[in-house]
Design a protein around this motif. Structure first.
Motif, PDB file in Angstrom:
ATOM      1  N   SER A   1      24.636  24.619  60.634  1.00  0.00           N
ATOM      2  CA  SER A   1      24.838  23.433  61.471  1.00  0.00           C
ATOM      3  C   SER A   1      26.171  23.442  62.200  1.00  0.00           C
ATOM      4  CB  SER A   1      24.738  22.166  60.602  1.00  0.00           C
ATOM      5  OG  SER A   1      23.476  22.076  59.997  1.00  0.00           O
ATOM      6  N   ASN A   2      26.835  24.597  62.287  1.00  0.00           N
ATOM      7  CA  ASN A   2      28.102  24.608  63.015  1.00  0.00           C
ATOM      8  C   ASN A   2      27.834  24.409  64.508  1.00  0.00           C
ATOM      9  OD1 ASN A   2      28.396  27.269  64.645  1.00  0.00           O
ATOM     10  ND2 ASN A   2      27.605  27.960  62.663  1.00  0.00           N
ATOM     11  N   PRO A   3      28.749  23.726  65.226  1.00  0.00           N
ATOM     12  CA  PRO A   3      28.507  23.323  66.621  1.00  0.00           C
ATOM     13  C   PRO A   3      28.157  24.481  67.553  1.00  0.00           C
ATOM     14  CG  PRO A   3      30.441  22.209  65.738  1.00  0.00           C
ATOM     15  CD  PRO A   3      30.035  23.229  64.719  1.00  0.00           C
ATOM     16  N   GLU A   4      28.825  25.637  67.390  1.00  0.00           N
ATOM     17  CA  GLU A   4      28.565  26.765  68.272  1.00  0.00           C
ATOM     18  C   GLU A   4      27.120  27.250  68.125  1.00  0.00           C
ATOM     19  OE1 GLU A   4      30.053  31.382  68.939  1.00  0.00           O
ATOM     20  OE2 GLU A   4      31.274  30.001  67.743  1.00  0.00           O
ATOM     21  N   ARG A   5      26.651  27.318  66.880  1.00  0.00           N
ATOM     22  CA  ARG A   5      25.281  27.775  66.645  1.00  0.00           C
ATOM     23  C   ARG A   5      24.267  26.765  67.188  1.00  0.00           C
ATOM     24  NH1 ARG A   5      20.954  27.651  63.181  1.00  0.00           N
ATOM     25  NH2 ARG A   5      19.971  29.687  62.783  1.00  0.00           N
ATOM     26  N   LEU A   6      24.548  25.485  66.995  1.00  0.00           N
ATOM     27  CA  LEU A   6      23.641  24.452  67.492  1.00  0.00           C
ATOM     28  C   LEU A   6      23.523  24.517  69.012  1.00  0.00           C
ATOM     29  CD1 LEU A   6      24.614  21.393  65.250  1.00  0.00           C
ATOM     30  CD2 LEU A   6      22.604  22.851  65.057  1.00  0.00           C
ATOM     31  N   GLU A   7      24.631  24.838  69.690  1.00  0.00           N
ATOM     32  CA  GLU A   7      24.589  24.959  71.145  1.00  0.00           C
ATOM     33  C   GLU A   7      23.734  26.159  71.560  1.00  0.00           C
ATOM     34  OE1 GLU A   7      25.118  23.804  74.940  1.00  0.00           O
ATOM     35  OE2 GLU A   7      25.744  22.726  73.121  1.00  0.00           O
ATOM     36  N   ARG A   8      23.873  27.278  70.839  1.00  0.00           N
ATOM     37  CA  ARG A   8      23.042  28.449  71.137  1.00  0.00           C
ATOM     38  C   ARG A   8      21.570  28.151  70.861  1.00  0.00           C
ATOM     39  NH1 ARG A   8      23.407  32.859  68.130  1.00  0.00           N
ATOM     40  NH2 ARG A   8      24.769  32.006  66.514  1.00  0.00           N
ATOM     41  N   MET A   9      21.328  27.415  69.799  1.00  0.00           N
ATOM     42  CA  MET A   9      19.957  27.069  69.442  1.00  0.00           C
ATOM     43  C   MET A   9      19.309  26.248  70.562  1.00  0.00           C
ATOM     44  SD  MET A   9      18.677  24.793  66.207  1.00  0.00           S
ATOM     45  CE  MET A   9      19.727  25.741  65.113  1.00  0.00           C
ATOM     46  N   LYS A  10      20.081  25.330  71.134  1.00  0.00           N
ATOM     47  CA  LYS A  10      19.572  24.486  72.205  1.00  0.00           C
ATOM     48  C   LYS A  10      19.272  25.292  73.458  1.00  0.00           C
ATOM     49  CE  LYS A  10      20.739  20.253  74.751  1.00  0.00           C
ATOM     50  NZ  LYS A  10      21.780  19.205  74.947  1.00  0.00           N
ATOM     51  N   GLU A  11      20.141  26.260  73.760  1.00  0.00           N
ATOM     52  CA  GLU A  11      19.971  27.069  74.973  1.00  0.00           C
ATOM     53  C   GLU A  11      18.817  28.058  74.852  1.00  0.00           C
ATOM     54  OE1 GLU A  11      23.675  28.948  75.671  1.00  0.00           O
ATOM     55  OE2 GLU A  11      24.717  27.106  76.275  1.00  0.00           O
ATOM     56  N   ASP A  12      18.624  28.639  73.670  1.00  0.00           N
ATOM     57  CA  ASP A  12      17.669  29.736  73.509  1.00  0.00           C
ATOM     58  C   ASP A  12      16.272  29.297  73.093  1.00  0.00           C
ATOM     59  OD1 ASP A  12      19.797  31.317  74.110  1.00  0.00           O
ATOM     60  OD2 ASP A  12      20.226  31.892  72.042  1.00  0.00           O
ATOM     61  N   ARG A  13      16.076  28.027  72.839  1.00  0.00           N
ATOM     62  CA  ARG A  13      14.781  27.611  72.314  1.00  0.00           C
ATOM     63  C   ARG A  13      13.689  27.674  73.389  1.00  0.00           C
ATOM     64  NH1 ARG A  13      14.688  21.037  71.522  1.00  0.00           N
ATOM     65  NH2 ARG A  13      14.895  20.451  73.702  1.00  0.00           N
ATOM     66  N   LEU A  14      12.434  27.723  72.948  1.00  0.00           N
ATOM     67  CA  LEU A  14      11.278  27.768  73.847  1.00  0.00           C
ATOM     68  C   LEU A  14      11.207  26.470  74.645  1.00  0.00           C
ATOM     69  CD1 LEU A  14       8.626  29.169  74.734  1.00  0.00           C
ATOM     70  CD2 LEU A  14       7.507  28.000  72.820  1.00  0.00           C
ATOM     71  N   LYS A  15      11.089  26.608  75.985  1.00  0.00           N
ATOM     72  CA  LYS A  15      11.092  25.418  76.833  1.00  0.00           C
ATOM     73  C   LYS A  15       9.799  25.248  77.622  1.00  0.00           C
ATOM     74  CE  LYS A  15      16.134  25.553  77.548  1.00  0.00           C
ATOM     75  NZ  LYS A  15      16.389  26.782  76.769  1.00  0.00           N
ATOM     76  N   PHE A  16       9.197  26.351  78.083  1.00  0.00           N
ATOM     77  CA  PHE A  16       8.047  26.235  78.965  1.00  0.00           C
ATOM     78  C   PHE A  16       6.890  27.104  78.470  1.00  0.00           C
ATOM     79  CE2 PHE A  16      11.944  25.950  81.553  1.00  0.00           C
ATOM     80  CZ  PHE A  16      11.842  24.611  81.940  1.00  0.00           C
ATOM     81  N   PRO A  17       5.641  26.660  78.694  1.00  0.00           N
ATOM     82  CA  PRO A  17       4.480  27.478  78.298  1.00  0.00           C
ATOM     83  C   PRO A  17       4.494  28.855  78.930  1.00  0.00           C
ATOM     84  CG  PRO A  17       3.801  25.243  78.862  1.00  0.00           C
ATOM     85  CD  PRO A  17       5.240  25.358  79.256  1.00  0.00           C
ATOM     86  N   SER A  18       5.043  28.962  80.148  1.00  0.00           N
ATOM     87  CA  SER A  18       5.037  30.250  80.848  1.00  0.00           C
ATOM     88  C   SER A  18       5.897  31.306  80.158  1.00  0.00           C
ATOM     89  CB  SER A  18       5.531  30.057  82.288  1.00  0.00           C
ATOM     90  OG  SER A  18       6.836  29.481  82.297  1.00  0.00           O
ATOM     91  N   GLU A  19       6.769  30.902  79.237  1.00  0.00           N
ATOM     92  CA  GLU A  19       7.601  31.861  78.516  1.00  0.00           C
ATOM     93  C   GLU A  19       6.811  32.609  77.454  1.00  0.00           C
ATOM     94  OE1 GLU A  19      11.856  30.457  77.703  1.00  0.00           O
ATOM     95  OE2 GLU A  19      10.792  28.548  77.974  1.00  0.00           O
ATOM     96  N   LEU A  20       5.656  32.110  77.086  1.00  0.00           N
ATOM     97  CA  LEU A  20       4.826  32.754  76.061  1.00  0.00           C
ATOM     98  C   LEU A  20       3.918  33.799  76.700  1.00  0.00           C
ATOM     99  CD1 LEU A  20       3.807  29.555  74.067  1.00  0.00           C
ATOM    100  CD2 LEU A  20       5.426  31.313  73.329  1.00  0.00           C
ATOM    101  N   PRO A  21       3.705  34.911  76.019  1.00  0.00           N
ATOM    102  CA  PRO A  21       2.850  35.967  76.585  1.00  0.00           C
ATOM    103  C   PRO A  21       1.374  35.593  76.515  1.00  0.00           C
ATOM    104  CG  PRO A  21       3.486  36.534  74.350  1.00  0.00           C
ATOM    105  CD  PRO A  21       4.236  35.278  74.693  1.00  0.00           C
ATOM    106  N   ASP A  22       0.552  36.313  77.270  1.00  0.00           N
ATOM    107  CA  ASP A  22      -0.889  36.120  77.176  1.00  0.00           C
ATOM    108  C   ASP A  22      -1.382  36.767  75.878  1.00  0.00           C
ATOM    109  OD1 ASP A  22      -3.385  35.287  77.799  1.00  0.00           O
ATOM    110  OD2 ASP A  22      -3.809  36.887  79.244  1.00  0.00           O
ATOM    111  N   LEU A  23      -2.522  36.289  75.382  1.00  0.00           N
ATOM    112  CA  LEU A  23      -3.075  36.810  74.133  1.00  0.00           C
ATOM    113  C   LEU A  23      -4.163  37.835  74.430  1.00  0.00           C
ATOM    114  CD1 LEU A  23      -3.316  33.535  72.008  1.00  0.00           C
ATOM    115  CD2 LEU A  23      -1.463  35.196  72.135  1.00  0.00           C
ATOM    116  N   GLN A  24      -4.127  38.947  73.696  1.00  0.00           N
ATOM    117  CA  GLN A  24      -5.080  40.031  73.912  1.00  0.00           C
ATOM    118  C   GLN A  24      -6.108  40.140  72.793  1.00  0.00           C
ATOM    119  OE1 GLN A  24      -4.965  41.624  76.758  1.00  0.00           O
ATOM    120  NE2 GLN A  24      -3.078  40.601  77.402  1.00  0.00           N
ATOM    121  N   TYR A  25      -5.853  39.496  71.682  1.00  0.00           N
ATOM    122  CA  TYR A  25      -6.717  39.653  70.515  1.00  0.00           C
ATOM    123  C   TYR A  25      -7.537  38.389  70.286  1.00  0.00           C
ATOM    124  CZ  TYR A  25      -3.309  43.363  69.825  1.00  0.00           C
ATOM    125  OH  TYR A  25      -2.495  44.438  70.003  1.00  0.00           O
ATOM    126  N   SER A  26      -8.582  38.518  69.485  1.00  0.00           N
ATOM    127  CA  SER A  26      -9.470  37.385  69.221  1.00  0.00           C
ATOM    128  C   SER A  26      -8.989  36.512  68.070  1.00  0.00           C
ATOM    129  CB  SER A  26     -10.885  37.899  68.919  1.00  0.00           C
ATOM    130  OG  SER A  26     -10.869  38.749  67.772  1.00  0.00           O
TER     131      SER A  26
END
Length: 543
Positions: free
Chosen positions: A423-448
């Protein structure tokens, strides 16, 4: 007519956790005197959505569900400054008293009130900076009540229906199913109690709502006493009854006691009752007499005053207080505050499997680590273990450490210590910046394979991440947050938007689930709800 009808619909919309179908809304509109078709109600809802009201819609087959979005703001037309101030004060006063679900239902009104008070001319300080509430009691965390339990109990009380509930067992599973007639909900401090009677007995009992694991409406009609009076039940002392008290709760007593002057002054400002008298008793004490009802709270208050009160009457109360104080004094008598422990260890030393032998008696055995380990390593500096036979201080464990020492001994940390590092502030800031934001960031699925796995990964440097997989295929990774179940819910919504019906579940591993839930009991319920929402998703896949 249309405005009145749509206003009825807006007032009837539930929050996102309990959506209503078009047919349910249609019945509400008809009950309000609007003779229209179900299709007209559906067109009304579509129009309200198009007018930028924060209304959510979900389709399951041919059934449409409607609800307010998660953070929707309710509009209160014509709210005055006085009304806004009243709501603002109510929010501050009720925050520690009402269950979280009740506060969430009122949150839109409180938000409107705050916004009204904050929109004053710039030359005038806003009301939110002019009012504060300080509780005089001890702060305690609110017990968690499953939302479904509170809803079922509330509905049963409104409709005079019976319910079946199960009580949480000691191993965490609901046990003991009971059929009852709910009589009332009573709030005592920050706990809610359900008063009920069992089938055919008509004898009122009570249980904390937080102790109920599951609840369901029964088909049986109300079978409780028609003349039940919650005020009389409270006065009877049933909620706070204790077997060790010297006087029956609820009995009137003539109280008399000598108080230190500073305590007596406070008591005089807020008298114990309307029948209250105060007399000087020397230079530094006052005698207070009052005719009051006997309660367990009176006992707790008198004991909390310690040497600042000497109870005179009733005699049975005086003896009880004297006995309790004597017992408390005996617990502290004879202990040496400078006592030297027989063994001293650092928290990362090998002390948990030590075989100890007491130098003052013949006891020997292993350390009970549950006694030594503090619940919160962020505030604790040490833990100790005493001889079970003679109370000699056998072991002292030092919990003070630098962050470098903690990272170097990461695998020996308990969950609380890991939480501090994560919970240190620097890590929390990185967590906020790097988290998943948009559906388009996820890859397409190839398997069933139609489910994803949510894993927890510990790095050698002490870093911890969440990773999402489809079988052996990597999907996403980001920094993990202790107790971050809200992030799971948020990402599940993004996955539902990205993949639609192609993903019906996200399965956390046991380690990941424990980390997501943290120390908040409602976390597991929120995660399960998010997983259920995935299973009910219908529609096409978003590319």
């Amino acid at each position: 007519m249309q405005i009145e009808r749509q206003w009825t619909l807006l007032k009837s919309l539930p929050d996102h956790r309990n959506p209503k179908t078009t047919e349910q809304l249609w019945h509400i509109v008809k009950a309000a005197g609007h003779d229209v078709s179900k299709r007209t109600v559906e067109r009304d809802m579509e129009q309200l959505v198009s007018l930028y009201f924060p209304i959510g819609q979900r389709t399951d087959g041919r059934t449409n569900y409607w609800y307010w979005e998660h953070d929707a703001k309710m509009w209160i037309p014509g709210i005055t400054d006085d009304e806004a101030l009243t709501l603002y004060m109510a929010e501050r006063n009720l925050r520690t008293l009402l269950p979280e679900e009740s506060m969430q239902r009122l949150a839109p009104y409180f938000t409107v009130a705050r916004e009204r008070l904050e929109t004053q001319p710039k030359s005038i300080r806003p009301w939110t900076k002019k009012f504060r509430l300080i509780s005089s009691g001890l702060y305690r965390e609110q017990p968690s009540i499953p939302p479904d339990v509170l809803r079922v109990v509330r509905d049963a009380l409104l409709r005079d229906s019976q319910i079946t509930f199960s009580v949480w067992g000691y191993v965490g599973d609901p046990t003991v199913s009971v059929l009852v007639s709910p009589l009332a909900i009573i709030q005592h401090d920050n706990a809610l109690y359900l008063v009920f009677s069992r089938a055919k007995t008509h004898v009122p009992e009570h249980i904390r709502l937080s102790d109920i694991g599951t609840a369901a409406i029964s088909l049986y009609k109300f079978d409780g006493p028609e003349d039940f009076n919650p005020d009389l039940y409270i006065k009877s002392g049933a909620l706070t009854a204790r077997s060790d008290l010297p006087i029956p709760i609820g009995d009137w007593i003539e109280f008399s006691g000598v108080f230190s002057s500073h305590v007596g002054e406070l008591v005089n400002r807020t008298p114990l009752s309307k029948n209250h008298w105060c007399y000087p008793e020397g230079d530094e004490h006052v005698r207070i007499k009052a005719i009051i009802r006997f309660t367990s709270e009176l006992i707790d208050w008198l004991l909390s005053l310690g040497p600042d009160v000497q109870v005179s009457q009733p005699a049975s109360l005086r003896r009880y207080i004297a006995d309790r104080v004597t017992q408390a004094a005996a617990l502290y008598a004879g202990e040496d505050v400078n006592e030297v422990p027989q063994y001293t260890k650092r928290w990362f030393d090998e002390w948990k499997s030590m075989l100890l032998k007491c130098n003052k008696c013949d006891w020997h055995g292993k350390v009970d680590k549950s006694v030594v380990e503090p619940v919160d390593t962020s505030s604790a500096t040490s833990g100790e273990f005493r001889c079970p036979k003679c109370s000699h201080l056998l072991l002292n464990v030092d919990y003070s450490a630098s962050q470098e020492e903690m990272l170097a001994n990461w695998n020996t940390l308990n969950a609380s210590a890991k939480k501090v590092i994560l919970s240190n502030p620097e890590r929390l800031e990185r967590m906020k910046e790097d988290r998943l934001k948009f559906p388009s960031e996820l890859p397409d699925l190839q398997y069933s394979l139609n489910y994803l796995t949510w894993k927890l990964d510990w790095g050698r440097d002490g870093e911890v991440t969440y990773s999402i997989w489809q079988g052996i295929r990597f999907i996403w990774v980001q920094l993990a947050e202790w107790g971050g179940y809200a992030e799971f819910v948020r990402i599940a919504d993004i996955i539902r938007e990205r993949y639609g019906y192609r993903i019906v579940d996200i399965k956390p591993t046991p380690e990941a689930l424990g980390f997501l839930v943290g120390d908040d009991p409602k976390g597991k319920q929120e995660i399960e709800h998010a997983r259920r929402m995935l299973k009910t998703t219908k529609g096409s896949t978003n590319k």
